[in-house]
Design an enzyme around this catalytic site. Structure first.
Site, short mmCIF file in Angstrom:
data_model
loop_
_atom_site.label_atom_id
_atom_site.label_comp_id
_atom_site.label_asym_id
_atom_site.label_seq_id
_atom_site.Cartn_x
_atom_site.Cartn_y
_atom_site.Cartn_z
N GLU A 135 -17.71 35.31 8.64
CA GLU A 135 -17.78 34.16 9.55
C GLU A 135 -18.71 33.07 9.02
OE1 GLU A 135 -16.19 33.81 12.98
OE2 GLU A 135 -16.64 31.90 12.06
N ILE A 142 -20.42 27.64 13.43
CA ILE A 142 -19.22 27.47 14.26
C ILE A 142 -18.33 28.71 14.10
CG2 ILE A 142 -17.19 26.04 14.73
CD1 ILE A 142 -18.57 23.73 13.29
N GLU A 196 -28.57 18.98 -2.35
CA GLU A 196 -29.23 19.83 -3.36
C GLU A 196 -29.61 18.98 -4.57
OE1 GLU A 196 -29.18 23.34 -3.20
OE2 GLU A 196 -27.94 23.56 -1.41
N ASP A 207 -17.10 22.71 -2.56
CA ASP A 207 -17.55 23.57 -1.45
C ASP A 207 -16.56 23.49 -0.28
OD1 ASP A 207 -19.82 25.06 0.05
OD2 ASP A 207 -19.46 23.31 1.32
N LYS A 211 -13.95 26.49 1.42
CA LYS A 211 -13.84 26.80 2.85
C LYS A 211 -12.41 26.54 3.34
CE LYS A 211 -18.71 25.56 3.45
NZ LYS A 211 -19.61 24.43 3.68
N GLY A 312 -27.88 25.81 7.51
CA GLY A 312 -29.22 26.01 8.06
C GLY A 312 -29.46 27.48 8.35
N1 HSE Z 1 -23.65 22.91 1.12
C1 HSE Z 1 -22.99 23.14 2.37
C2 HSE Z 1 -22.88 21.85 3.14
C3 HSE Z 1 -23.70 24.10 3.28
O1 HSE Z 1 -23.39 20.82 2.72
O2 HSE Z 1 -22.24 21.88 4.17
C4 HSE Z 1 -23.32 25.51 3.13
O3 HSE Z 1 -21.96 25.74 3.15
#
Ligand code: HSE
Length: 450
Positions: A135, A142, A196, A207, A211, A312
């Site tokens: 999850e 969420i 980052e 990223d 997802k 977070g």
């Molecule tokens: N680096 C991701 C973001 C957070 O900026 O949403 C973790 O998935």
């Protein structure tokens, strides 16, 4: 609830105690009574493995064992569940596969690992009869995996579209609010800790594509296929286009989209991440800063929206601990009667292909820098008409004078109706070749999300 009759607490081995690991430890500690009442037994972190044992000790205090060797945790017979919070595809992959082979349930927040190696990992878990729960891998706190896999299970899902990267949403919000260009805002985001030091995966859309790949698998019952996703980030986006989009009633968001297509000749799944014009009146267009939001459209439920913190320590821990509670509730069930990892039964997965980008259908925003003289608009609209691309709206700014002879240029903004990407590519090539088109044409895809 009589505590004396409860089964023994489930024992967790935590691999990696950075931000999310620390949050998980704290949430489990703080809410242990409520969690026990929900899970029907305690859930305790018995051992933490981290290369930085000193930092780990500071986080967990004296009551929990700390080791530097993650493999020793997997080898321990008293550990029921391994929580992998190391990240990446390297050692994390080896450890997850070894934990499964050792008969441990696995909880992970590692979207990169699952999007790329998920097929192998889920197959191994199924064969061994253990659960792999993730999850926390999509949109942090969420519960979108839970919503798709269980709450919406009656539906034939048509599409999923989400703001699933907080870093890029923060940057886009700042670009719009302050009228600044990408590079300037990125530096500021890094200074504030929103981005980052190496933000490549975020700003290049990787990223979000990890997802979106996981969402596509759960929404449509297709294998995870990150290598087939179209991935485009926000690095080339200009403040000018955010402004023009605004004038036309749109906001630009980096969306991860997974969409079912049923037309003859293009049957399959669209899987794509790219900057997208979204009508400003949609709730998702108003998701600002580092927040995440995911829309799901199902044939029975219609369009639904899920909003919250996508990253977070404690928001992500909220998802990790929810997975631990799920495992506590389900681990004694016959493996064939648990909720399947990817929502569909492993022997009922679909072979619907991920469509090549040329077959994707969207509407478009185009910005052309053109010479301001008679017939230019006609040339451009002729190419669109001959390509069977229908125009939805046109915006032309007053011309700016640019040279001593009075020759002037202007921006021509065109919104099109839906068309196929391949068709648009061919039309763009023709338009770009016109002498009156003075700069590379900007093209941004548009979604109505109705
Ligand atoms: N680096 C991701 C973001 C957070 O900026 O949403 C973790 O998935």
């Amino acid at each position: 609830m009589n505590q004396d009759t409860l089964p023994r607490a489930l024992r967790v081995g935590l691999l990696g105690i950075g931000t999310v690991g620390g949050g998980t430890f704290e949430v489990l500690r703080r809410n242990q009574d409520e969690i026990r009442r929900r899970a029907g037994r305690g859930i305790e972190i018995a051992v933490v493995a981290d290369l930085n044992t000193e930092r780990a000790r500071q986080v967990v205090g004296e009551g929990v064992e700390v080791v530097s060797d993650a493999r020793s945790v997997i080898a321990r017979p008293d550990i029921d569940i391994v929580v992998e919070l190391i990240g990446g595809y390297g050692i994390a992959r080896t450890l997850v596969m070894e934990a499964i082979a050792a008969g441990k349930h696995v909880v992970t927040a590692n979207k990169a690992l699952l999007a790329v190696h998920g097929t192998e990992i889920f197959a191994a878990a199924h064969a061994r009869g253990v659960m792999v729960a993730f999850e926390a891998a999509v949109a942090g706190g969420i519960p979108i995996i839970k919503a798709l896999r269980e709450g919406l299970t009656a539906n034939r899902v048509q599409w999923v579209a989400g703001i699933i990267n907080g870093t890029t949403n923060f940057i886009l919000s700042e670009m719009r609010d302050k009228g600044l260009d990408f590079d300037v805002v990125l530096k500021e985001a890094q200074r504030l800790g929103y981005a980052e030091a190496d933000p490549t995966f975020d700003i290049e859309g990787v990223d979000a594509a990890h997802k979106a790949t996981l969402l596509s698998a759960i929404a449509f019952g297709v294998p995870v296929q990150f290598d087939r996703a179209h991935v485009e980030g926000i690095t080339k986006l200009q403040a000018t286009d955010i402004r023009y989009a605004e004038q036309l009633g749109y906001r630009i968001k980096l969306l991860g989209i997974a969409k079912r297509r049923d037309e003859a000749g293009a049957r399959g799944i669209e899987l794509r991440v790219h900057p997208t014009l979204v009508p400003a009146k949609r709730l998702i267009a108003n998701v600002e800063g580092a927040m995440n939001a995911v829309m799901v459209n199902g044939d029975a439920v219609g369009t639904t929206l899920y909003y919250g913190k996508g990253a977070g320590a404690e928001p992500t821990a909220s998802a990790v601990v929810a997975d631990l509670v799920d495992i506590a509730r389900l681990h004694s069930a016959d493996p064939d009667h648990r909720v399947p990892s990817l929502a569909f039964q492993p022997d009922a997965m679909s072979d619907a292909p991920i469509l090549p980008l040329e077959q994707v259908r969207t509407s478009f925003y185009l910005r052309l820098r053109v010479a301001d003289r008679a017939g230019v608009l006609a040339e451009i609209t002729r190419i669109l008409a001959e390509s069977d691309i229908s125009i939805d709206a046109v915006l032309q700014r007053e011309a700016d004078e640019v040279d001593g002879e009075g020759a002037s240029q202007t921006d021509l903004i065109i919104l099109t109706h839906e068309t196929q990407e391949g068709r648009m590519n061919a039309a763009l090539e023709q338009m770009q070749a016109l002498p009156s088109v003075l700069q590379p044409i900007v093209r941004i895809r548009k979604e109505e999300l109705a």
